[in-house]
Design an enzyme around this catalytic site. Sequence first.
Site, PDB file in Angstrom:
ATOM      1  N   LEU A   1      60.721  86.763 -25.862  1.00 45.45           N
ATOM      2  CA  LEU A   1      60.635  87.782 -24.814  1.00 45.45           C
ATOM      3  C   LEU A   1      59.782  87.179 -23.707  1.00 45.45           C
ATOM      4  O   LEU A   1      58.861  86.409 -23.979  1.00 45.45           O
ATOM      5  CB  LEU A   1      59.964  89.063 -25.337  1.00 45.45           C
ATOM      6  CG  LEU A   1      60.662  89.834 -26.455  1.00 45.45           C
ATOM      7  CD1 LEU A   1      59.796  91.019 -26.888  1.00 45.45           C
ATOM      8  CD2 LEU A   1      62.021  90.328 -25.999  1.00 45.45           C
ATOM      9  N   ASP A   2      60.080  87.523 -22.454  1.00 47.34           N
ATOM     10  CA  ASP A   2      59.233  87.074 -21.348  1.00 47.34           C
ATOM     11  C   ASP A   2      57.794  87.518 -21.608  1.00 47.34           C
ATOM     12  O   ASP A   2      57.555  88.551 -22.248  1.00 47.34           O
ATOM     13  CB  ASP A   2      59.685  87.691 -20.013  1.00 47.34           C
ATOM     14  CG  ASP A   2      61.067  87.222 -19.583  1.00 47.34           C
ATOM     15  OD1 ASP A   2      61.574  86.259 -20.178  1.00 47.34           O
ATOM     16  OD2 ASP A   2      61.621  87.830 -18.646  1.00 47.34           O
ATOM     17  N   ALA A   3      56.839  86.784 -21.040  1.00 48.68           N
ATOM     18  CA  ALA A   3      55.416  87.112 -21.248  1.00 48.68           C
ATOM     19  C   ALA A   3      55.113  88.570 -20.904  1.00 48.68           C
ATOM     20  O   ALA A   3      54.349  89.233 -21.601  1.00 48.68           O
ATOM     21  CB  ALA A   3      54.539  86.168 -20.424  1.00 48.68           C
TER      22      ALA A   3
ATOM     23  N   THR B   1      57.357  91.084 -20.761  1.00 44.84           N
ATOM     24  CA  THR B   1      58.269  92.055 -21.381  1.00 44.84           C
ATOM     25  C   THR B   1      57.691  92.395 -22.743  1.00 44.84           C
ATOM     26  O   THR B   1      57.318  91.507 -23.508  1.00 44.84           O
ATOM     27  CB  THR B   1      59.692  91.468 -21.525  1.00 44.84           C
ATOM     28  OG1 THR B   1      60.219  91.185 -20.225  1.00 44.84           O
ATOM     29  CG2 THR B   1      60.621  92.448 -22.239  1.00 44.84           C
TER      30      THR B   1
END
Length: 309
Positions: free
Chosen positions: A139-141, A143
């Site tokens: 997951l993006d940092a 998100t």
Amino acid sequence: MGEQRSLPVPDGLEGERLDAALARLFGFSRTRAAELIAAGDVQVDGAAAAKSDRVHAGAWLDVVIPPPPGLPVPVAEPVPGMGVIYEDDDIVVVNKPIGVAAHPTVGWTGQTVLGGLLGAGHRVATSGAAERQGIVHRLDANTTGVMVVAKSEVAYSRLKRAFKERTVEKHYHALVQGHPDPLRGTIDAPIDRHPAGDGRFAVVAGGKPSITHYDTIEAFRAASLLDIKLETGRTHQIRVHMSATRHPCVGDLAYGADPKLAARLGVTRQWLHAVSLSFDHPTGGERVTFTSDYPEELARSLDAVRAES
């Protein structure tokens, strides 16, 4: 300390500039060669030289080649707010908080899921590159939400295959600007690195095939809450696809979101949350589903947008 290399200039490099000769001999870029020369790490016949000096066949080169930059390694430290949703001998499912990357990368100095698990005493699979051990998806940092990490080697290989073969069902909720038309649909548009080369991604002809299914849960005056199912898992996929349809995630300033709306709703990052993950358990075989509630800041902003409508 770097590696010392000494050798004569080959006949084929007679008359070449020193930086070009080093680039040819050692496979550096000319910029890298110039840096070594400027640092005093290159001598020709025992004397310092300039990058524009011409070399002569048979001249003796002494070069100190610095070691390659170290790969990032996970720092074992507990991550505040990262809860464990489920754990057994093969997998650990976490609720990832904001500002935490999945694993260490060059340039990332913040906390990571991998480091947080190690810091809390969890074992993870040792498959994969050292800095990505056990990580089967990311997951993006910024998100938040549900993420699975492999603890055993068999879980690592089977989960990697499941993500590749798209048998894992991933659902996200996103608050996006405006109202997608139609209210329910599929975005099928290839994604690759943004031509600007600034770390963003974009819909690019010839990019990797990328498919996003969305369905409107609730429409407000300024925004819509969507349920999003990813068929593929490209970096920044939801953010890129929603931006490309002119409905960026609220607060996603990197992808064109309105900063005034974000400020009004108190959103300080992309409004995007991984709400559920379903897959066949890697050793048990049964279908398992894990879910994650909205973090407090996203829930508050949802209340704010409802109050406006």
